[in-house]
Design an enzyme around this catalytic site. Structure first.
Site, PDB file in Angstrom:
ATOM      1  N   ARG A  81       0.881  -1.186   0.000  1.00 49.36           N
ATOM      2  CA  ARG A  81       0.000   0.000   0.000  1.00 49.36           C
ATOM      3  C   ARG A  81       0.902   1.214   0.000  1.00 49.36           C
ATOM      4  O   ARG A  81       1.713   1.403   0.918  1.00 49.36           O
ATOM      5  CB  ARG A  81      -0.899   0.008   1.241  1.00 49.36           C
ATOM      6  N   HIS A 101      -7.683   1.013  -6.025  1.00 50.39           N
ATOM      7  CA  HIS A 101      -7.838   0.145  -4.845  1.00 50.39           C
ATOM      8  C   HIS A 101      -8.531  -1.146  -5.302  1.00 50.39           C
ATOM      9  O   HIS A 101      -9.686  -1.397  -4.956  1.00 50.39           O
ATOM     10  CB  HIS A 101      -8.639   0.873  -3.761  1.00 50.39           C
ATOM     11  N   CYS A 137     -16.437   1.673   1.621  1.00 51.97           N
ATOM     12  CA  CYS A 137     -15.231   0.850   1.809  1.00 51.97           C
ATOM     13  C   CYS A 137     -14.690   0.938   3.231  1.00 51.97           C
ATOM     14  O   CYS A 137     -13.952   0.064   3.663  1.00 51.97           O
ATOM     15  CB  CYS A 137     -14.170   1.268   0.795  1.00 51.97           C
ATOM     16  N   GLN A 169     -10.196  -3.690  -2.775  1.00 52.32           N
ATOM     17  CA  GLN A 169     -11.469  -3.232  -2.223  1.00 52.32           C
ATOM     18  C   GLN A 169     -12.617  -3.569  -3.165  1.00 52.32           C
ATOM     19  O   GLN A 169     -13.633  -4.145  -2.762  1.00 52.32           O
ATOM     20  CB  GLN A 169     -11.409  -1.712  -1.998  1.00 52.32           C
ATOM     21  N   ARG A 176     -13.555  -8.564   2.534  1.00 55.03           N
ATOM     22  CA  ARG A 176     -12.142  -8.301   2.218  1.00 55.03           C
ATOM     23  C   ARG A 176     -11.315  -9.534   2.557  1.00 55.03           C
ATOM     24  O   ARG A 176     -10.403  -9.922   1.839  1.00 55.03           O
ATOM     25  CB  ARG A 176     -11.615  -7.097   3.023  1.00 55.03           C
ATOM     26  N   ASP A 222     -17.447   7.004  -0.156  1.00 56.13           N
ATOM     27  CA  ASP A 222     -16.106   6.904   0.435  1.00 56.13           C
ATOM     28  C   ASP A 222     -15.799   8.290   1.013  1.00 56.13           C
ATOM     29  O   ASP A 222     -16.480   9.278   0.685  1.00 56.13           O
ATOM     30  CB  ASP A 222     -15.098   6.512  -0.669  1.00 56.13           C
TER      31      ASP A 222
HETATM   32  N1   CP Z   1     -11.115  -0.131   3.044  1.00 51.68           N
HETATM   33  C1   CP Z   1      -9.813  -0.180   3.374  1.00 51.68           C
HETATM   34  O1   CP Z   1      -8.915  -0.408   2.553  1.00 51.68           O
HETATM   35  O2   CP Z   1      -9.593  -0.024   4.706  1.00 51.68           O
HETATM   36  P1   CP Z   1      -8.160   0.224   5.378  1.00 51.68           P
HETATM   37  O3   CP Z   1      -7.660   1.534   4.877  1.00 51.68           O
HETATM   38  O4   CP Z   1      -8.436   0.213   6.866  1.00 51.68           O
HETATM   39  O5   CP Z   1      -7.250  -0.900   4.985  1.00 51.68           O
HETATM   40  N1  NVA Z   2     -10.176   6.657  -0.836  1.00 53.43           N
HETATM   41  C1  NVA Z   2      -9.736   6.229   0.468  1.00 53.43           C
HETATM   42  C2  NVA Z   2      -9.913   4.766   0.619  1.00 53.43           C
HETATM   43  C3  NVA Z   2      -9.545   4.229   1.966  1.00 53.43           C
HETATM   44  C4  NVA Z   2      -9.696   2.761   2.050  1.00 53.43           C
HETATM   45  C5  NVA Z   2      -8.287   6.630   0.682  1.00 53.43           C
HETATM   46  O1  NVA Z   2      -7.493   6.459  -0.245  1.00 53.43           O
HETATM   47  O2  NVA Z   2      -7.958   7.109   1.771  1.00 53.43           O
END
Ligand code: CP
Ligand code: NVA
Length: 310
Positions: free
Chosen positions: A106, A133, A265, A136, A293, A225
């Site tokens: 990530r 993502h 999400c 997700q 997930r 989101d």
């Molecule tokens: N939805 C999601 O990716 O959650 P986190 O940022 O907690 O991993």
């Molecule tokens: N769009 C959000 C998703 C978090 C899971 C971010 O990137 O922070």
């Protein structure tokens, strides 16, 4: 033999048939998991999880999924490895591949994930970038498939920013040929170059509007989101103002078909992009979605990593 012999960087890299197979596997694996019959197929395999941004769901679900398969996981932070500062990404990728069976990362730049993948001889999984993502949306598709039985004749309306999650939704709608509508304030849509690449000639699958009420009229799924994604914190105050009127609340839900479901999400900023009432409503599937997930990513690990030794 692994089912998918490649990395998992974007949904756009996979065919509809491959994604369908993955979703079916995830649903089968969920049933096995819930009846205590999951097999420890990946004993001796290890997943390295690299995080440059915070996480609850992605970290815990990947680690638990790997352990459920009989394997191990290692959590690595940017502070420790200093990608591009302490060491070049191509060296990190090659060293990690000598130790572990797969790498989940990530980070901010999609380019970095792609560079790691280019140099890695083990599968690399995109656990979120500024651009995409895919993990997700894989779990989201699974949640909708479970709920509706399939992804046919589907309209997904996303109320919010044209962000990483929304872009992965555009990739998904292109593969599965369903309608995806983004309702966002002007200036917060998805770049036309991205849409052109993702949709090809199927431009009718994607619609962008600044009218959330119109956008939910035919929605089977209402998705939202946070308005400020990780890394955009400096814009938070401006975004809060710009997104006024784009909250998923009971009044908006009442404009949608009564059998529409709500997804988020998570993490949610309750009271901003979504209200408590909506998250807690009967139409909300957000916690099933979060659970999925785990199952979707276990299916992904199962598909990418060759089985281990018992
Ligand atoms: N939805 C999601 O990716 O959650 P986190 O940022 O907690 O991993
Ligand atoms: N769009 C959000 C998703 C978090 C899971 C971010 O990137 O922070």
């Amino acid at each position: 033999m692994p089912l998918l012999r490649k990395h998992f960087l974007s949904l756009a890299d996979f065919t509809k048939a491959e994604l369908e197979e993955l979703l079916l596997l995830a649903i089968r694996q969920k049933a096995l998991c819930n009846s205590g019959k999951l097999e420890r197929t990946h004993v001796g395999r290890t997943l390295a999880c690299i995080f440059h941004k915070p996480s609850l769901r992605t970290r815990v679900s990947f680690e638990v999924a790997m352990h459920q398969l009989g394997g191990d996981s290692i959590y690595v932070t940017e502070k420790e490895i200093g990608i591009g500062t302490r060491e070049a990404p191509q060296d990190i990728a090659r060293v990690l591949a000598r130790y572990v069976s797969a790498v989940m990362i990530r980070t901010f730049q999609q380019d970095l994930v792609e560079t790691i993948a280019e140099w890695s001889t083990v599968p690399v999984i995109n656990g979120l970038t500024d651009l995409l993502h895919p993990c997700q949306v894989l779990a989201d598709l699974m949640t909708i498939k479970e709920h509706r039985g399939g992804l046919e004749k589907l309209t997904v309306t996303f109320i919010g920013d044209g962000n990483n999650v929304a872009r992965s939704w555009i990739n998904a709608c292109s593969r599965f040929s369903f309608k995806f509508i983004l309702a966002c304030p002007k200036g917060y849509g998805v770049a036309s170059e991205f849409c052109e690449r993702a949709l090809g000639s199927a431009t009718e699958l994607y619609e962008e509007t600044s009218n959330p009420v119109e956008a939910v009229k035919e929605a089977n799924v209402i998705y939202t989101d946070v308005w400020t994604s990780m890394g955009q914190e400096a814009e938070a105050r401006k975004r809060l103002k710009d997104f006024e009127g784009f909250q998923v609340n009971e009044s908006l839900l009442n404009k949608a078909p009564s059998d529409a479901v709500v997804l988020h999400c998570l993490p949610a900023h309750r009271g901003e992009e979504i209200t408590d009432e909506v998250i807690e409503s009967k139409q909300s599937l957000v916690f099933d979605q979060a659970e999925n997930r785990l199952h979707a990513q276990r299916a992904l690990l199962f598909s990418l990593i060759p089985p281990g030794r018992e």
